[in-house]
Write a protein that holds these residues in place. Structure first.
Motif, PDB file in Angstrom:
ATOM      1  N   GLU A   1       0.980  -0.958  -0.060  1.00 20.24           N
ATOM      2  CA  GLU A   1       0.055  -0.041   0.031  1.00 20.24           C
ATOM      3  C   GLU A   1       0.798   1.314   0.047  1.00 20.24           C
ATOM      4  N   GLY A   2       0.592   2.102  -0.948  1.00 24.07           N
ATOM      5  CA  GLY A   2       1.287   3.524  -0.828  1.00 24.07           C
ATOM      6  C   GLY A   2       2.436   3.556  -1.954  1.00 24.07           C
ATOM      7  N   GLN A   3       2.497   2.494  -2.561  1.00 18.04           N
ATOM      8  CA  GLN A   3       3.773   2.448  -3.721  1.00 18.04           C
ATOM      9  C   GLN A   3       3.010   2.523  -4.957  1.00 18.04           C
ATOM     10  N   ALA A   4       3.899   2.592  -6.036  1.00 17.13           N
ATOM     11  CA  ALA A   4       3.341   2.584  -7.270  1.00 17.13           C
ATOM     12  C   ALA A   4       2.699   1.367  -7.815  1.00 17.13           C
ATOM     13  N   PHE A   5       1.808   1.569  -8.603  1.00 20.19           N
ATOM     14  CA  PHE A   5       0.962   0.480  -9.092  1.00 20.19           C
ATOM     15  C   PHE A   5       1.535   0.265 -10.783  1.00 20.19           C
ATOM     16  N   THR A   6       1.914  -1.021 -10.965  1.00 24.48           N
ATOM     17  CA  THR A   6       2.468  -1.197 -12.208  1.00 24.48           C
ATOM     18  C   THR A   6       1.680  -2.159 -13.217  1.00 24.48           C
TER      19      THR A   6
END
Length: 230
Positions: free
Chosen positions: A197-202
């Motif tokens: 959670e809170g990190q980049a979606f790829t």
């Protein structure tokens, strides 16, 4: 002595009348009056009651999406800490976006003069609020202006100046991404996942390219979406 004391006694009587009402005879009576002044304590109790009312916690915001300050604390919907765990209030209104298109030419394409190439781009995406430009089956739609970096692909292919994405927010670490054909039809291009959670979606996918029935190679699309917190 009596004439001398009279003005002094009158002053005492006047002060007693102004400050405490009509004087009563007897020391015990005065004490009772003082005790009667304990009515002020009763007032304090009332005031304490008011304090109790003032410090009683307000009921929490019970509808975080209605545009109303339900608990009257001056904070509306998602701006109220009561709503911080509501899923809709965790959806970003701005996303930092990066992407790359990596083309790997087939031998047929190479014979025709094409070669491997890469196009990279970035965009600051903002929430779209106009209905006609929204993905109506998505939770939220984003759009932004494209900025191109490394670009080794043939320049005769048009470069879009803006990009738009529709998003369905499945969980805190998985989104489904949609793109538009520009005519109002939105199509899913896959799921974007974040390691936590809170990190980049790829999102990354490789699609075969075909031109007039001939294998033209593969195109690998890599898209990254990072929520921007306010």
């Amino acid at each position: 002595m009596i004439p001398t004391l009279r003005p002094f006694l009158l002053f005492i009587l006047l002060a007693a009348f102004v400050l405490g009402g009509c004087p009563r005879s007897g020391g015990n009576g005065d004490d009772d009056d003082d005790s009667g002044d304990d009515d002020d304590t009763g007032d304090d109790d009332d005031t304490s009651g008011d304090d109790d009312d003032a410090t009683t916690p307000l009921p929490p915001e019970d509808d975080c999406l209605d545009g109303i300050d339900n608990d009257e604390d001056g904070l509306f919907d998602c701006a109220d800490p009561d709503c911080e765990a509501v899923m809709e209030c965790t959806w970003p209104k701005q996303v930092a976006h990066t992407g790359s298109l990596d083309y790997e030419a087939s031998w047929e394409a190479e014979l025709a003069g094409y070669s491997d190439c890469t196009t990279q781009f970035t965009a600051d995406l903002f929430e779209v609020t106009t209905t006609k430009d929204q993905c109506l089956t998505c939770n939220r739609t984003f759009s932004g202006t494209m900025t191109y970096g490394t670009d080794t692909c043939p320049m005769d292919d048009p470069r879009p100046m803006t990009t738009s994405y529709g998003v369905i927010f499945f969980t805190a670490i998985q989104w489904e991404i949609f793109t538009s054909d520009g005519l109002g039809t939105w199509t899913s291009i896959g799921n974007a996942n974040a390691p936590q959670e809170g990190q980049a979606f790829t999102l990354s996918r490789t699609d075969p390219l075909e031109v007039e029935g001939t294998d033209a190679g593969d195109l690998t699309t890599t898209l990254s979406f990072t929520p921007v917190t306010e």
